[in-house]
Design a protein around this motif. Sequence first.
Motif, PDB file in Angstrom:
ATOM      1  N   GLY A 103      -7.883 -12.324   6.223  1.00 38.47           N
ATOM      2  CA  GLY A 103      -7.354 -11.386   5.686  1.00 38.47           C
ATOM      3  C   GLY A 103      -6.808 -12.027   3.643  1.00 38.47           C
TER       4      GLY A 103
ATOM      5  N   HIS B 122      -1.244  -4.324  -5.506  1.00 37.93           N
ATOM      6  CA  HIS B 122      -1.629  -4.565  -4.716  1.00 37.93           C
ATOM      7  C   HIS B 122      -3.258  -4.170  -4.607  1.00 37.93           C
ATOM      8  CE1 HIS B 122      -3.800  -3.863  -0.167  1.00 37.93           C
ATOM      9  NE2 HIS B 122      -3.805  -3.336  -0.516  1.00 37.93           N
TER      10      HIS B 122
ATOM     11  N   LEU C  76      -3.264  -3.786   5.042  1.00 41.82           N
ATOM     12  CA  LEU C  76      -3.119  -4.457   4.616  1.00 41.82           C
ATOM     13  C   LEU C  76      -1.713  -5.254   4.162  1.00 41.82           C
ATOM     14  CD1 LEU C  76      -6.309  -4.149   2.932  1.00 41.82           C
ATOM     15  CD2 LEU C  76      -5.674  -5.646   3.934  1.00 41.82           C
ATOM     16  N   THR C  77      -0.684  -4.548   3.779  1.00 49.11           N
ATOM     17  CA  THR C  77       0.745  -5.160   3.524  1.00 49.11           C
ATOM     18  C   THR C  77       1.399  -6.130   5.066  1.00 49.11           C
ATOM     19  OG1 THR C  77       0.757  -3.377   1.814  1.00 49.11           O
ATOM     20  CG2 THR C  77       2.519  -4.422   2.367  1.00 49.11           C
TER      21      THR C  77
ATOM     22  N   THR D  26       0.880  -1.020  -0.219  1.00 54.17           N
ATOM     23  CA  THR D  26      -0.244  -0.210  -0.014  1.00 54.17           C
ATOM     24  C   THR D  26       1.038   1.389   0.207  1.00 54.17           C
ATOM     25  OG1 THR D  26       0.420   0.470   2.397  1.00 54.17           O
ATOM     26  CG2 THR D  26      -1.583  -1.322   0.929  1.00 54.17           C
TER      27      THR D  26
ATOM     28  N   ASN E 279      -5.096 -10.520   0.635  1.00 59.95           N
ATOM     29  CA  ASN E 279      -3.986  -9.624  -0.316  1.00 59.95           C
ATOM     30  C   ASN E 279      -3.317 -10.364  -1.294  1.00 59.95           C
ATOM     31  OD1 ASN E 279      -3.131  -7.114   0.422  1.00 59.95           O
ATOM     32  ND2 ASN E 279      -1.047  -7.746   0.632  1.00 59.95           N
ATOM     33  N   TYR E 280      -2.761 -10.008  -2.346  1.00 55.52           N
ATOM     34  CA  TYR E 280      -2.025  -9.555  -3.603  1.00 55.52           C
ATOM     35  C   TYR E 280      -1.298  -8.703  -3.274  1.00 55.52           C
ATOM     36  CZ  TYR E 280       0.095  -9.392  -7.853  1.00 55.52           C
ATOM     37  OH  TYR E 280       0.965  -8.796  -9.072  1.00 55.52           O
TER      38      TYR E 280
ATOM     39  N   GLY F 154      -6.424  -5.964  -1.864  1.00 57.92           N
ATOM     40  CA  GLY F 154      -6.394  -6.993  -0.303  1.00 57.92           C
ATOM     41  C   GLY F 154      -7.744  -6.642  -0.127  1.00 57.92           C
TER      42      GLY F 154
END
Length: 497
Positions: free
Chosen positions: A122, A99, A55-56, A38, A124-125, A101
Motif C-alpha cells: 500500500g 488523503h 487505507l489510513t 479517510t 497512502n498520503y 492512497g
Amino acid sequence: MKLQNISYLLLAAFMGGSAMAQDTYDAANFAGSDLNGTARYVGMGGALSALGGDLTVMGTNPAGIGLFRHNEASFGASAIFTDEKGQLGHDATRASIDHAGVVFALDQDNRGNSGLQYVNFGINYVKKRNHLGNALVNVQNLEGVFSQSYQISDMVSQNYDAFGTNYDSWGMLGYMGEPIVTFHDDDGNFLEYTGTPAASALYKRATYGSTSQADFNVSFNVSDKFFYGITLGVYDLNYRRESFYQEIGMDETGTPYDFSNWYETDGEGFDLKFGFICRPIDDSPFRFGLAVHTPTWYNLEDVNGSVAYLDDEPTADPERTDPYEYAYRTPWKFGVSLGHTIDRNFAIGAEYEYTDYSFAKYDSRDWDNDPYFYNINEYTKDALRPVHTFKIGCEYKPIDNFAIRLGYNYVSSPYKNEAYRIIAYDSPFTETDYTNWKGINRLTVGLGWRWNGGYFDLAYQLQTQKGDFYAFDDIDLRPTVIHNDRSQILATLGFSF
C-alpha cells in the motif's frame, strides 16, 4: 519572572548570537497529529487499527492493511473551520486534500490451508497535521501590575550582571528600548533596567501550513488469523506562525508599543511503524492489535524575525535571522487496539496510544551550539509529560449498502501545569507568549454508501480544546483562558478493482 530554572537561561546567555528559535513548545507542537484520513476512519473516531481494512490504518497499525482481500484506491478532501475569525490577514477556513492512497492485495492461492494467504502493498498520503489556527486574546489579569517589559528588563539586567555590560543581546531589545525605563543616579551612572506596569494588552496570532505524511506499507495475512505489517513514513513539515502583541502602559512613563513576530519552519523526516493483529478465537471475528512507531527523525530549518512599533512607527527595520538547520526527534509511540464485528452490519473498535513527549529531542549540526540544545532538552524533560490517546468508534449498517458511524477521540495534554517558555538572552526568538493547552476532545459522525466496485463516505468532526494563555512569563500572573475549537467536513471517494 519564573527564576526557579534560571540556570537554563544563564547557560543559554553564553551561546553568543545563535539563530535558534526552537523550544519545548515547538517540540510538543511538531510531535502531535490531527485525527485525519479517510472519512470512514474519521467518522469512527480513528478506532480502526484492529478492524483494519482502511487505507489510513497503515499509519497507525500497519498490519491492518493485511485484511484487504482486493485492490482498492481512494481519494479524500475536507474543509476546516476555526472558531476565531481570520487574524493578521489570514483566513479562518481552509480547503484541504487530506488523503489519497492505493492498496494491492496479492492472493497467494492458499485458501483453506494454513500459511500465507495474502501479501499486500500500500501507498497512502495523509495530511498528518493542518496547522491552521487563529487567536484573538484580550489579555486578562494584568491589573495595572504586570507587563511584558518586566520580563524584558529582567533578562537585560541579568545579562548586564553576567557580562558587565548593558548590551541588549536579546534580539528585540535593540528595537524596543523605550518601554524599558533605565534608572540613573545623580551623577548619571546606570543603576538598573526596570519595566512599567500595563493597563491592557491585546494579542493576535495566525498559524498555517501543514505536515504531510506519505506511507509505504507491506503486510501479510497468515492463516486468516495473524496479520503483520511494516510501514515506512516520509514526512514534509511546513509551519508558519505570525503574532502581534500590543501593550498600553499605565501612565506617561509607560510607552505604548506594538510588537510583531513571525516564524517559519521547513523540513523532512521519516519513521518506521510495526504492526500485529491477531484473531485469537477460531470462528470469532474478535481481534486485537499491537503497534510500535519509532521516533520520527526530522531535519529542519528555521527562519524568524520581529519588529516593534512605538506610536505606530517602527523603531527599526524588521529583523530576519539567517536560516538555521538542526535535527529534531519525536518520541516513540505504542498502541493497543481491539475490534469486533457482529454479523455483517455492526462493527466496533477501541484503541489506546501512549507516547512520552518529554523524550522529544533536538540536536545541532554545529558542535558549538550543543549546550543550547542540551538546555532545551533538559527543560523539555521537566515541562512535558506522557500523552494518552483514547479512540472508540462504531459502524452500523441498517441496509447492506448504507452505513452510519459514530466516534470519540481524546488526547491528553502534553504540558505539565507549571510549564513555561524559556528564552535565551541572545536569541532572536522574541516571542514571550505561550499556551499550556489542555486535552483535546473530538466527536465524529459519518455516513457511507457502497455500490458494486465503489463507495462514497462523508464525515463531520468537532474538536474542542481549552488552554491557559500567558502573554509573557511572570510567576504571579494568572492565565487567560482561550479556546482552540475547530470543525471539519470530510468526503472520500473509493474504488475496488
